[in-house]
Design an enzyme around this catalytic site. Structure first.
Site, PDB file in Angstrom:
ATOM      1  N   HIS A  42       0.940  -1.260  -0.034  1.00  0.00           N
ATOM      2  CA  HIS A  42      -0.044   0.036   0.032  1.00  0.00           C
ATOM      3  C   HIS A  42       0.805   1.151  -0.062  1.00  0.00           C
ATOM      4  O   HIS A  42       1.948   1.350   0.869  1.00  0.00           O
ATOM      5  CB  HIS A  42      -1.094  -0.069   1.137  1.00  0.00           C
ATOM      6  CG  HIS A  42      -1.812   1.269   1.313  1.00  0.00           C
ATOM      7  ND1 HIS A  42      -2.871   1.417   0.308  1.00  0.00           N
ATOM      8  CD2 HIS A  42      -2.222   2.258   2.294  1.00  0.00           C
ATOM      9  CE1 HIS A  42      -3.334   2.660   0.426  1.00  0.00           C
ATOM     10  NE2 HIS A  42      -3.069   2.904   1.746  1.00  0.00           N
ATOM     11  N   ASP A  64      -3.699   9.207   3.478  1.00  0.00           N
ATOM     12  CA  ASP A  64      -3.782   7.815   3.334  1.00  0.00           C
ATOM     13  C   ASP A  64      -4.964   7.422   2.560  1.00  0.00           C
ATOM     14  O   ASP A  64      -6.105   7.697   3.163  1.00  0.00           O
ATOM     15  CB  ASP A  64      -3.742   7.024   4.473  1.00  0.00           C
ATOM     16  CG  ASP A  64      -3.897   5.366   4.156  1.00  0.00           C
ATOM     17  OD1 ASP A  64      -4.197   5.053   3.148  1.00  0.00           O
ATOM     18  OD2 ASP A  64      -3.773   4.641   5.156  1.00  0.00           O
ATOM     19  N   CYS A  97      -4.053   2.866  -5.107  1.00  0.00           N
ATOM     20  CA  CYS A  97      -3.592   3.710  -4.105  1.00  0.00           C
ATOM     21  C   CYS A  97      -2.273   4.507  -4.579  1.00  0.00           C
ATOM     22  O   CYS A  97      -2.142   5.775  -4.144  1.00  0.00           O
ATOM     23  CB  CYS A  97      -2.942   2.790  -2.845  1.00  0.00           C
ATOM     24  SG  CYS A  97      -1.974   1.387  -3.267  1.00  0.00           S
TER      25      CYS A  97
END
Length: 416
Positions: free
Chosen positions: A307, A324, A375
């Site tokens: 990630h 995030d 991501c």
């Protein structure tokens, strides 16, 4: 109607003009008092509209039970006093009083008075009014009880006002012109990207960025296709293009520094999870041509197994931000960067900055990904928009377009 006490004297027959004769064999009536009654026209009409029952003529008639029956079994709140008054409104010699001392119910007394209204008001007196606490004292006590909460609310209001001011400032920047950020690809550009996305044929080097010596092969280029994770080569090459874009047009973009994907891994590889010496030579003035203290923002890609996240050192506003796309938080990353920038500035600029007074901001009002593979793309667009000083005005639906646009910019080795 209540029974009269046996101690009360009975009305002499001579004084009762309306007294009825009873048979000698009849039992004596109970001790009720029926005073003389006068029947005016109004009284007669009232009796026709609301006639008392035939049982009312009997001395043993219980009026409360009768009223309870009229109300469906419910006892009147005034024990029938209102209806009784309407029946006896024209009788000036009847007065209804209450024996408050003994707590007995209403009684009908046989006496003549000059002013029946005055006697009724005197007899039926309201309960003495109890003195309550003044309203201003209650309000004062309530305010004192909330003093602590009012202080907390004041702090919250101040924080919200600062946040709204920042949002208004970002909204103003957004209104400048976003057409260039979502400019559609031409048909020729679409075809070129489509050909590179075709996995068929031998793997070859598609682009080579000589200043950074980063090359992207056709195999590595496939990560920009929908449903793929971005790799280090594509991300680092795009960050090099953002550096060159700022140098070309310094007035359009903020002064930023873009660390590559290997910086944070190197910084956090020490025995205690921190090693400044391993990255000390990454930011010499000879390599960069500037010092980090001169930058507005410093971008640090953070890779967590599978990630991508982004940390921003905002030198202009003295804040550390963590973005995030899955809405996560990591204070350890920001603490490590706070320690790094303090040592970096002292080493390169011979200045001391106290990062303990800087604010940590876990940014939660940002666009979030709705799948398991975008991501890296979100991280690149966070960097792109923040380097322009713009609000993050995009969403998940724009990711497919951004993938094609990034591919086009990498093929041309120029970020727009």
């Amino acid at each position: 109607m209540a029974l009269a006490p046996s101690s009360w004297p009975r009305t002499p027959p001579a004084l009762s003009p309306n007294r009825r004769k009873r048979r000698p064999d009849a039992s004596p009536p109970p001790h009720h008092f029926h005073g003389p009654q006068t029947h005016s026209r109004l009284s007669q009409r009232l009796r026709r509209w609301c006639p008392p029952p035939p049982q009312a003529r009997s001395v043993a008639f219980d009026m409360l039970n009768f009223l309870s029956g009229l109300l469906g079994g419910l006892r009147p709140k005034d024990n029938g006093l209102g209806l009784l008054k309407s029946w006896t409104a024209q009788s000036r010699d009847l007065t209804v009083v209450t024996d408050e001392e003994n707590g007995t119910a209403h009684r009908l007394l046989d006496r003549r008075v000059k002013d029946s209204r005055k006697a009724t008001l005197e007899a039926v007196k309201s309960q003495p009014r109890q003195k309550g606490e003044p309203f201003y004292k209650k309000a004062h006590k309530e305010a004192r009880r909330n003093d602590g909460r009012l202080e907390e609310i004041g702090i919250e209001v101040k924080l919200y006002e600062e946040k709204h001011a920042e949002i208004r400032k970002l909204d103003k920047a957004v209104k400048e012109d976003l057409s260039g950020l979502f400019k559609r690809l031409t048909e020729e550009e679409e075809n070129e990207v489509h050909d590179c996305f075709d996995a068929g044929g031998p793997s070859k080097v598609l682009v080579l960025h000589q200043p950074s010596n980063i090359e992207v092969s056709k195999e590595k280029f496939q990560c920009l296709r929908r449903g793929r994770w971005l790799n280090d080569e594509v991300i680092n090459l795009y960050l090099e293009l953002l550096k060159e874009r700022e140098k070309r047009e310094p007035k359009r973009f903020l002064k930023c520094h873009f660390f590559n994907t290997f910086f944070y891994k190197k910084l956090a590889c020490g025995k205690n999870g921190y090693d400044y010496k391993s990255v000390k030579r990454w930011t010499t003035h000879r390599k960069l041509g500037y010092e980090l203290i001169e930058c507005d923002k410093i971008f640090v890609p953070v890779h967590k197994d599978v990630h991508w996240c982004l940390a921003i050192i905002n030198m202009k506003e003295n804040t550390f931000q963590y973005l995030d796309s899955l809405g996560g938080t990591d204070h350890n990353v920001l603490n490590m960067l706070a320690r790094y920038i303090a040592e970096e500035v002292k080493d390169k600029s011979n200045k001391v900055i106290d990062t303990s007074s800087w604010h940590e901001e876990i940014v939660d009002d940002i666009p979030l990904q709705q799948n398991g593979w975008d991501c890296g793309m979100f991280m690149l667009k966070y960097i792109d928009f923040h380097s322009r000083g713009l609000n993050l005005s995009f969403s998940q639906k724009d990711m497919e377009y951004f993938r094609k646009r990034t591919a086009k910019e990498i093929l041309k080795l120029r970020a727009d």
